[in-house]
Design an enzyme around this catalytic site. Structure first.
Site, mmCIF file in Angstrom:
data_model
loop_
_atom_site.group_PDB
_atom_site.id
_atom_site.type_symbol
_atom_site.label_atom_id
_atom_site.label_comp_id
_atom_site.label_asym_id
_atom_site.label_seq_id
_atom_site.Cartn_x
_atom_site.Cartn_y
_atom_site.Cartn_z
ATOM 1 N N HIS A 34 3.885 -1.217 1.644
ATOM 2 C CA HIS A 34 2.428 -1.027 1.743
ATOM 3 C C HIS A 34 1.839 -0.701 0.369
ATOM 4 C CE1 HIS A 34 3.731 0.406 5.879
ATOM 5 N NE2 HIS A 34 2.845 -0.526 6.188
ATOM 6 N N GLN A 145 4.535 -10.433 3.136
ATOM 7 C CA GLN A 145 5.330 -11.598 3.564
ATOM 8 C C GLN A 145 6.410 -11.194 4.572
ATOM 9 O OE1 GLN A 145 5.177 -14.778 3.241
ATOM 10 N NE2 GLN A 145 7.238 -15.349 3.879
#
Ligand code: PAF
Length: 277
Positions: A34, A145
């Protein structure tokens, strides 16, 4: 860094933000993955908004919504040094007011892979992300991703609904032994944590086969299955070698392909992927 909850506060803060606004949507319990999205947003935008909301509608009835890890104080202390401008932490009542009945449903690419194993999951994701886009009105939004299918689904939704939002997909962040970072890794006990490296090892073995010239998708899937089978704690849910854009299973790899998998280690469901270019 300002933390807010209500839509009224969010809208007033948004009206005051001039220049490019970047949104990093999260469900909290932040890790380096994150933080890499936040750093990228910080580099590219004038204002960075991070949303923290454990979205109930993307969890199935037998999934881990009530146990999903949460630590808001830790999240805020990780975000503070990164120069985040605004944290929006809406309540479930704000996101799903009583009588809520409007959903965003992307039809085709939500069906395979995670869609088969987690029916309804993407409807929850696209609905909440559309609501976040409407509320924050970002110029760009940052996703990992690691959730490759989610990234493809959000790109599709953004195109289909003409959201004026640039979708930025950032690379997977891995632990030093290859395990992809995930908030759910915290569920693993030490033995399971060791076993969990089998996902990245399987992907790596398949990538090596590809680099040595293998193009038969069944053989590439077989390579991943072979490595996964060597780990007694791994219970495989799916292994895929699919077209990168459509997520349809391939017979032969001719263009960009996505190798992906979902594997239970004990009760913890882990996903991982790698792109063959
Ligand atoms: O990737 C996630 O953490 C979630 O699916 C998202 C995009 C924040 C929506 O709840």
């Amino acid at each position: 860094m300002r933390s807010i909850i209500t839509l009224t506060d969010l809208r007033s803060a948004r009206l005051l933000s001039t220049g490019r606004v970047g949104l990093v949507p999260t469900m909290g319990y932040l890790h380096e993955g994150h933080l890499s999205l936040v750093r990228r947003a910080r580099e590219e935008c004038d204002h960075v908004v991070v949303s923290i909301f454990v979205n109930p509608t993307q969890f199935g009835p037998r999934e881990d919504l009530s146990n999903y890890p949460r630590d808001l104080d830790r999240d805020l202390s990780l975000l503070e040094p990164l120069g985040v401008d605004l944290i929006w932490m809406p309540t479930a009542e704000i996101m799903y007011p009583p009588g809520f009945q409007t959903w965003v449903d992307v039809e085709t690419i939500t069906q395979p892979l995670e869609g088969t194993s987690r029916p309804g999951h993407f409807r929850g994701v696209t609905t909440v992300v559309a609501k976040l886009f409407n509320a924050v009105q970002p110029h760009s939004a940052y996703f990992g991703q690691k959730d490759a299918q989610q990234a493809a689904v959000i790109r599709q939704m953004t195109r289909d609904l003409n959201f004026p939002v640039e979708i930025v997909i950032c690379p997977i962040v891995r632990e030093s032994d290859g395990l992809a970072m995930s908030s759910r890794n915290v569920y693993l006990d030490p033995e399971q944590r060791k076993a969990a490296t089998v996902l990245s090892r399987a992907l790596q073995a398949a990538k090596e086969a590809y680099e040595e010239g293998e193009r038969d998708a069944d053989k590439i899937r077989g390579k991943m299955k072979e490595v996964l089978a060597s780990e007694p704690l791994a219970n495989v849910q799916y292994v895929s070698c699919a077209d990168y854009d459509t997520l349809k299973e391939l017979n032969t790899v001719t263009g960009k392909a996505l190798l992906s998998m979902a594997v239970f280690i004990g009760k913890t469901r882990l996903i991982d992927n790698i792109v063959l270019e």
